[in-house]
Design a protein around this motif. Sequence first.
Motif, mmCIF file in Angstrom:
data_model
loop_
_atom_site.group_PDB
_atom_site.id
_atom_site.type_symbol
_atom_site.label_atom_id
_atom_site.label_comp_id
_atom_site.label_asym_id
_atom_site.label_seq_id
_atom_site.Cartn_x
_atom_site.Cartn_y
_atom_site.Cartn_z
ATOM 1 N N LEU A 165 9.495 -5.721 11.843
ATOM 2 C CA LEU A 165 9.875 -4.439 12.200
ATOM 3 C C LEU A 165 9.830 -3.458 11.110
ATOM 4 N N LEU A 166 8.974 -2.317 11.355
ATOM 5 C CA LEU A 166 8.491 -1.339 10.558
ATOM 6 C C LEU A 166 9.551 -0.234 10.615
ATOM 7 N N ILE A 167 9.806 0.299 9.407
ATOM 8 C CA ILE A 167 10.761 1.467 9.540
ATOM 9 C C ILE A 167 10.073 2.541 8.683
ATOM 10 N N GLY A 168 10.202 3.836 9.365
ATOM 11 C CA GLY A 168 9.306 5.016 8.866
ATOM 12 C C GLY A 168 10.380 5.931 8.333
ATOM 13 N N ARG A 169 9.903 6.970 7.610
ATOM 14 C CA ARG A 169 10.938 7.882 7.161
ATOM 15 C C ARG A 169 11.491 8.564 8.281
ATOM 16 N N VAL A 170 12.628 9.206 7.921
ATOM 17 C CA VAL A 170 13.297 10.002 8.983
ATOM 18 C C VAL A 170 12.314 11.097 9.693
ATOM 19 N N ASP A 171 11.435 11.693 8.919
ATOM 20 C CA ASP A 171 10.776 12.809 9.379
ATOM 21 C C ASP A 171 9.273 12.330 9.867
ATOM 22 N N ALA A 172 9.181 10.924 9.950
ATOM 23 C CA ALA A 172 7.803 10.468 10.348
ATOM 24 C C ALA A 172 7.906 10.276 11.945
ATOM 25 N N SER A 173 6.757 10.777 12.318
ATOM 26 C CA SER A 173 6.540 10.643 13.863
ATOM 27 C C SER A 173 5.647 9.308 14.132
ATOM 28 N N PRO A 174 5.753 8.755 15.026
ATOM 29 C CA PRO A 174 4.885 7.514 15.662
ATOM 30 C C PRO A 174 3.466 7.889 15.230
ATOM 31 N N SER A 175 2.875 9.104 15.595
ATOM 32 C CA SER A 175 1.522 9.675 15.177
ATOM 33 C C SER A 175 1.352 9.397 14.001
ATOM 34 N N ASP A 176 2.371 10.069 13.004
ATOM 35 C CA ASP A 176 2.188 9.664 11.491
ATOM 36 C C ASP A 176 1.967 8.180 11.085
ATOM 37 N N ILE A 177 2.703 7.433 11.629
ATOM 38 C CA ILE A 177 2.985 5.987 11.169
ATOM 39 C C ILE A 177 1.577 5.328 11.526
ATOM 40 N N LEU A 178 1.130 5.609 12.963
ATOM 41 C CA LEU A 178 -0.200 5.257 13.082
ATOM 42 C C LEU A 178 -1.244 5.759 12.334
ATOM 43 N N ASP A 179 -1.384 6.990 11.951
ATOM 44 C CA ASP A 179 -2.341 7.415 10.975
ATOM 45 C C ASP A 179 -2.434 6.744 9.821
ATOM 46 N N ALA A 180 -1.187 6.314 9.489
ATOM 47 C CA ALA A 180 -1.322 5.608 8.075
ATOM 48 C C ALA A 180 -1.636 4.175 8.006
ATOM 49 N N GLN A 207 0.947 -0.892 0.072
ATOM 50 C CA GLN A 207 -0.166 0.047 -0.064
ATOM 51 C C GLN A 207 0.763 1.389 -0.028
ATOM 52 N N VAL A 208 0.209 2.176 -0.473
ATOM 53 C CA VAL A 208 0.879 3.562 -0.728
ATOM 54 C C VAL A 208 0.852 4.244 0.940
ATOM 55 N N LEU A 209 1.849 3.908 1.891
ATOM 56 C CA LEU A 209 1.710 4.508 2.787
ATOM 57 C C LEU A 209 3.153 5.380 2.969
ATOM 58 N N SER A 210 2.880 6.636 2.753
ATOM 59 C CA SER A 210 3.997 7.575 2.802
ATOM 60 C C SER A 210 4.802 7.775 4.065
ATOM 61 N N PRO A 211 4.434 7.454 5.011
ATOM 62 C CA PRO A 211 5.555 7.689 6.253
ATOM 63 C C PRO A 211 6.238 6.387 6.633
#
Length: 151
Positions: free
Chosen positions: A122-137, A106-110
Amino acid sequence: MQTSTKIRQQAILEIIQSGPVYSQEELARRLREAGISSTQATLSRDLNSLKISKIPGEGYVVPVKSHLPTTDLSSGVLRIQFSGQMAVLKTRPGMASAVAALIDTQVLSPIIGTLAGDDTILLIGRVDASPSDILDALVPFFPEIKNRVII
């Protein structure tokens, strides 16, 4: 897929989504009005490729693209814990690969990507992604995920 095919298929989607289309002849006419010519055989292949079906009384309909899994994987996610832009998702045994594949496709930008074992991802987020951004996605796929955060 050739560029002309992409353009034609995008036009078909836009025409059908803009209002009812009851026949291939009507669709071909509306495509011509948009400056795109097509044979009946090509239209038929495009409709099949786009998984567009014809419903009596409604005409052609574009399938609703659901970003939710076809099988309910949300109950398989037990908890999530963050460390910066990374998170560890615990799943029911044997479900990590399926959950990770859903996230990766899926297109989950963070979210950059995942690594899955049997019951751990193990889920790896973008360097500028917050936990909240990842949860929202993740919420559209796993509605209860915010209730499963471990601090």
